[in-house]
Write a protein that holds these residues in place. Sequence first.
Motif, PDB file in Angstrom:
ATOM      1  N   TYR A  15       0.852  -1.198   0.000  1.00  0.00           N
ATOM      2  CA  TYR A  15       0.000   0.000   0.000  1.00  0.00           C
ATOM      3  C   TYR A  15       0.883   1.241   0.000  1.00  0.00           C
ATOM      4  CZ  TYR A  15       1.133   0.266   4.987  1.00  0.00           C
ATOM      5  OH  TYR A  15       1.820   0.345   6.166  1.00  0.00           O
ATOM      6  N   ILE A  16       0.282   2.381  -0.356  1.00  0.00           N
ATOM      7  CA  ILE A  16       0.945   3.680  -0.259  1.00  0.00           C
ATOM      8  C   ILE A  16       0.140   4.492   0.749  1.00  0.00           C
ATOM      9  CG2 ILE A  16       1.631   5.790  -1.500  1.00  0.00           C
ATOM     10  CD1 ILE A  16       2.934   3.208  -2.620  1.00  0.00           C
ATOM     11  N   GLU A  17       0.817   5.016   1.771  1.00  0.00           N
ATOM     12  CA  GLU A  17       0.108   5.829   2.767  1.00  0.00           C
ATOM     13  C   GLU A  17       0.498   7.292   2.636  1.00  0.00           C
ATOM     14  OE1 GLU A  17       0.905   4.994   6.916  1.00  0.00           O
ATOM     15  OE2 GLU A  17      -0.983   5.928   7.526  1.00  0.00           O
ATOM     16  N   LEU A  18      -0.510   8.150   2.572  1.00  0.00           N
ATOM     17  CA  LEU A  18      -0.280   9.592   2.569  1.00  0.00           C
ATOM     18  C   LEU A  18      -0.678  10.150   3.928  1.00  0.00           C
ATOM     19  CD1 LEU A  18      -1.814   9.032  -0.557  1.00  0.00           C
ATOM     20  CD2 LEU A  18      -0.737  11.258  -0.768  1.00  0.00           C
ATOM     21  N   LEU A  56      -8.222   2.812   0.769  1.00  0.00           N
ATOM     22  CA  LEU A  56      -8.951   2.898  -0.489  1.00  0.00           C
ATOM     23  C   LEU A  56      -8.326   1.947  -1.494  1.00  0.00           C
ATOM     24  CD1 LEU A  56      -8.722   6.787  -0.528  1.00  0.00           C
ATOM     25  CD2 LEU A  56     -10.773   5.495   0.103  1.00  0.00           C
ATOM     26  N   ARG A  57      -9.172   1.417  -2.384  1.00  0.00           N
ATOM     27  CA  ARG A  57      -8.652   0.448  -3.340  1.00  0.00           C
ATOM     28  C   ARG A  57      -9.203   0.701  -4.735  1.00  0.00           C
ATOM     29  NH1 ARG A  57      -8.510  -5.144  -0.637  1.00  0.00           N
ATOM     30  NH2 ARG A  57      -6.503  -4.416   0.151  1.00  0.00           N
ATOM     31  N   GLN A  58      -8.335   0.457  -5.722  1.00  0.00           N
ATOM     32  CA  GLN A  58      -8.767   0.462  -7.126  1.00  0.00           C
ATOM     33  C   GLN A  58      -7.999  -0.669  -7.794  1.00  0.00           C
ATOM     34  OE1 GLN A  58      -8.910   3.441 -11.007  1.00  0.00           O
ATOM     35  NE2 GLN A  58      -8.483   4.291  -9.030  1.00  0.00           N
ATOM     36  N   GLY A  59      -8.684  -1.697  -8.247  1.00  0.00           N
ATOM     37  CA  GLY A  59      -7.982  -2.894  -8.712  1.00  0.00           C
ATOM     38  C   GLY A  59      -7.135  -3.407  -7.560  1.00  0.00           C
ATOM     39  N   GLU A  60      -5.823  -3.565  -7.797  1.00  0.00           N
ATOM     40  CA  GLU A  60      -4.920  -3.999  -6.727  1.00  0.00           C
ATOM     41  C   GLU A  60      -4.132  -2.837  -6.133  1.00  0.00           C
ATOM     42  OE1 GLU A  60      -2.454  -7.303  -8.017  1.00  0.00           O
ATOM     43  OE2 GLU A  60      -4.134  -8.053  -9.200  1.00  0.00           O
ATOM     44  N   VAL A  61      -4.503  -1.614  -6.479  1.00  0.00           N
ATOM     45  CA  VAL A  61      -3.801  -0.445  -5.941  1.00  0.00           C
ATOM     46  C   VAL A  61      -4.434  -0.048  -4.611  1.00  0.00           C
ATOM     47  CG1 VAL A  61      -2.994   1.903  -6.407  1.00  0.00           C
ATOM     48  CG2 VAL A  61      -3.566   0.375  -8.321  1.00  0.00           C
ATOM     49  N   GLY A 171     -10.896   2.147 -13.793  1.00  0.00           N
ATOM     50  CA  GLY A 171     -10.293   0.931 -14.343  1.00  0.00           C
ATOM     51  C   GLY A 171      -8.820   0.711 -14.036  1.00  0.00           C
ATOM     52  N   GLY A 172      -8.296   1.407 -13.014  1.00  0.00           N
ATOM     53  CA  GLY A 172      -6.901   1.159 -12.610  1.00  0.00           C
ATOM     54  C   GLY A 172      -6.759  -0.267 -12.110  1.00  0.00           C
ATOM     55  N   ARG A 173      -5.687  -0.947 -12.504  1.00  0.00           N
ATOM     56  CA  ARG A 173      -5.525  -2.362 -12.185  1.00  0.00           C
ATOM     57  C   ARG A 173      -4.455  -2.578 -11.123  1.00  0.00           C
ATOM     58  NH1 ARG A 173      -3.290  -6.598 -14.512  1.00  0.00           N
ATOM     59  NH2 ARG A 173      -2.343  -5.551 -16.296  1.00  0.00           N
ATOM     60  N   LEU A 174      -3.262  -2.045 -11.329  1.00  0.00           N
ATOM     61  CA  LEU A 174      -2.219  -2.186 -10.307  1.00  0.00           C
ATOM     62  C   LEU A 174      -1.231  -1.036 -10.376  1.00  0.00           C
ATOM     63  CD1 LEU A 174       0.531  -3.496 -11.857  1.00  0.00           C
ATOM     64  CD2 LEU A 174      -0.901  -5.513 -11.769  1.00  0.00           C
ATOM     65  N   LEU A 175      -0.436  -0.928  -9.307  1.00  0.00           N
ATOM     66  CA  LEU A 175       0.561   0.138  -9.247  1.00  0.00           C
ATOM     67  C   LEU A 175       1.775  -0.319 -10.043  1.00  0.00           C
ATOM     68  CD1 LEU A 175       0.997   2.946  -7.971  1.00  0.00           C
ATOM     69  CD2 LEU A 175       2.100   1.787  -6.047  1.00  0.00           C
ATOM     70  N   ASP A 176       1.994   0.320 -11.194  1.00  0.00           N
ATOM     71  CA  ASP A 176       3.099  -0.054 -12.071  1.00  0.00           C
ATOM     72  C   ASP A 176       4.431   0.406 -11.481  1.00  0.00           C
ATOM     73  OD1 ASP A 176       3.651  -0.907 -15.136  1.00  0.00           O
ATOM     74  OD2 ASP A 176       4.975   0.771 -14.595  1.00  0.00           O
TER      75      ASP A 176
END
Length: 376
Positions: A15-18, A56-61, A171-176
């Motif tokens: 995950y990315i935490e802000l 929060l999640r979008q796809g696997e992000v 439609g974001g799938r993963l963090l590239d």
Amino acid sequence: MNVSAHHSSHLGFDYIELWVGNAKQAASFYKTRLGFSLFAYRGLETGSRTWTSYALRQGEVTLVVSSALPPGNETFNAHLARHGDAVRDIALAVTECESVYERAMAAGAVSVHPPQKHVDAHGHIVLATIKTVGDTIHTFVERSGDGTTFLPDFVTTDDPDSLTDRLPSVGGRLLDHIGLNIPEGDLEPLVEWYERVLGFHRFFSIDDSIVHTEFSGLRSIVMADPSERTKIPLIEPASGFRKGQVEEFLEYHKGAGAQHFAILTDDILASSQALRERGVETLKVPSGYYTRLRELLQVGDIKLQEDVEVLAEYDIMVDFDENGYLLQKFTKPMSDRPTAFFEFLQRRTFNGFGANNFRAIFEAIEQEQERRGNLQ
Ligand SMILES: [Fe+2]
């Protein structure tokens, strides 16, 4: 390339935490504008007396926005004053938290906290944290169990939001990849740090001979873990130019930190349309880019499945080699300070980083910098 067995436990970004001034409102922004959904929460209602966080999640992000609750949290207050709303933690999923942490420490990492095991009815999570650049940290996350628990203290929640339900999917799938901006001179030592401490290797590099405009230049080396699921471009400004986008970031972020989150999509046209309908401000591609793209396409072997007209309509850039191509699009910064932004990208059998687009991206960002009075 160092692909020793002991470093093969990396599984990609967790995950990315802000850390933000108002997590409630930030969560609303990332849901309605960027297309994330709330899946877990901690705060006073769940017994968390010190932090409020929205996962929060979008796809696997996975993006977490957090604010400290007690007014006197000095670490949080200093972070917020220095950096504004900014990335605190780039968390990495690992199979063996303790061994990854011990090896990082033996290689000279600075600890934030040693491994801690959290057990509940759904399984266990082991967490340990080290420092990376500036005030940014890496937490190593080892998970086992049924996946119900996100992190200790968090309660899983669905997202009863009547507004987001009516908006089109981004439609974001993963963090590239996630890009880190660093001051000039820090690139080589940091590359060496990622090799030594985390067993990463050089994946791709770009120097200022290809990446400069009239005003600014940069050097970038993309670091990857042995599995190449975690990619972190390290970006430093190149001197001898006027103040460019990296310097502008470093000035407003007050030092090194996360500059952009690149989210992979399988349909960048649909993603772009959704972002437009959600009112996300995106970077305008300089005029002339598409004229030049058409010329390149005529002489090159590559055929695009997309119409250049349509790409121009959505400010989508293209980079290609003999194997395939990459489509990318950038948002404007997420906060008032010109700091972190998002990239959306679609890869068509292309593993590069849009090196040939850097100049155009620079010019696009510089148009914005000019408007902010920061292009001197
Ligand atoms: Fe990128």
